[in-house]
Design a protein around this motif. Structure first.
Motif, PDB file in Angstrom:
ATOM      1  N   ILE A  56       0.839  -1.199   0.000  1.00  0.00           N
ATOM      2  CA  ILE A  56       0.000   0.000   0.000  1.00  0.00           C
ATOM      3  C   ILE A  56       0.875   1.251   0.000  1.00  0.00           C
ATOM      4  CG2 ILE A  56      -1.707   1.315   1.317  1.00  0.00           C
ATOM      5  CD1 ILE A  56      -2.625  -1.432   2.481  1.00  0.00           C
ATOM      6  N   ASP A  57       1.943   1.204   0.794  1.00  0.00           N
ATOM      7  CA  ASP A  57       2.829   2.356   0.918  1.00  0.00           C
ATOM      8  C   ASP A  57       4.173   1.898   1.454  1.00  0.00           C
ATOM      9  OD1 ASP A  57       3.397   5.085   0.671  1.00  0.00           O
ATOM     10  OD2 ASP A  57       2.822   5.515   2.735  1.00  0.00           O
ATOM     11  N   GLY A  58       5.216   2.646   1.152  1.00  0.00           N
ATOM     12  CA  GLY A  58       6.538   2.374   1.679  1.00  0.00           C
ATOM     13  C   GLY A  58       7.382   1.526   0.749  1.00  0.00           C
ATOM     14  N   GLU A  72       8.002  -1.756  -3.656  1.00  0.00           N
ATOM     15  CA  GLU A  72       7.554  -0.390  -3.426  1.00  0.00           C
ATOM     16  C   GLU A  72       6.049  -0.333  -3.603  1.00  0.00           C
ATOM     17  OE1 GLU A  72       9.843   1.649  -6.379  1.00  0.00           O
ATOM     18  OE2 GLU A  72       8.462   1.133  -7.988  1.00  0.00           O
ATOM     19  N   LYS A  73       5.499   0.836  -3.379  1.00  0.00           N
ATOM     20  CA  LYS A  73       4.065   1.065  -3.464  1.00  0.00           C
ATOM     21  C   LYS A  73       3.485   0.459  -4.746  1.00  0.00           C
ATOM     22  CE  LYS A  73       0.731   4.818  -3.289  1.00  0.00           C
ATOM     23  NZ  LYS A  73       0.554   6.255  -3.121  1.00  0.00           N
ATOM     24  N   ASN A  74       2.365  -0.237  -4.606  1.00  0.00           N
ATOM     25  CA  ASN A  74       1.580  -0.865  -5.671  1.00  0.00           C
ATOM     26  C   ASN A  74       2.143  -2.183  -6.188  1.00  0.00           C
ATOM     27  OD1 ASN A  74      -0.405   1.163  -5.599  1.00  0.00           O
ATOM     28  ND2 ASN A  74       0.794   2.437  -6.977  1.00  0.00           N
ATOM     29  N   LYS A  92       3.354  -0.461   4.550  1.00  0.00           N
ATOM     30  CA  LYS A  92       1.977  -0.801   4.880  1.00  0.00           C
ATOM     31  C   LYS A  92       1.552  -1.804   3.819  1.00  0.00           C
ATOM     32  CE  LYS A  92       0.923   3.522   7.221  1.00  0.00           C
ATOM     33  NZ  LYS A  92       1.470   3.052   8.452  1.00  0.00           N
TER      34      LYS A  92
END
Length: 109
Positions: A56-58, A72-74, A92
């Motif tokens: 989700i993030d980070g 990474e994100k996504n 996350k």
């Protein structure tokens, strides 16, 4: 079915905090978990379920079998049953398990 984060069961472990939206008893076919990783998840495997992580993030790093992946994100990481894995970073994550798992389905390595 709708599950809300405010109703999820909070589980704190060294390295991360998880929020279990539903249990294996609620829905044996699948369960969903929000993971706030602030350090790492110890190396383990899951007996009979596929485990999916959506970032989700980070950013962080996954070790799946013998392969290392920077995430990474996504990004999505899918871990087959009985495959050793671990991760670390500040991330996350959304975790889905099919069929649903519980703590006794994880094997610490």
């Amino acid at each position: 079915m709708l599950y809300k984060l405010k109703d999820a069961k909070k589980v704190e472990r060294q390295g991360f905090t998880a929020f279990k939206y539903n249990s294996k008893a609620d829905l044996p076919e699948m369960n969903a978990i929000f993971v706030d990783c602030h350090d790492s998840h110890e190396k383990c495997s899951v007996k009979n379920s596929f485990r999916l992580y959506f970032v989700i993030d980070g950013t962080g790093e996954f070790l799946v079998g013998e392969e290392k992946f920077s995430v990474e994100k996504n990004d999505v990481v899918i871990i087959p049953p009985k495959t050793a894995y671990a991760y670390k970073g500040k991330m996350k994550l959304f975790e889905a398990n099919a069929p649903a798992t519980s703590s006794e389905d994880e094997i610490k390595l």
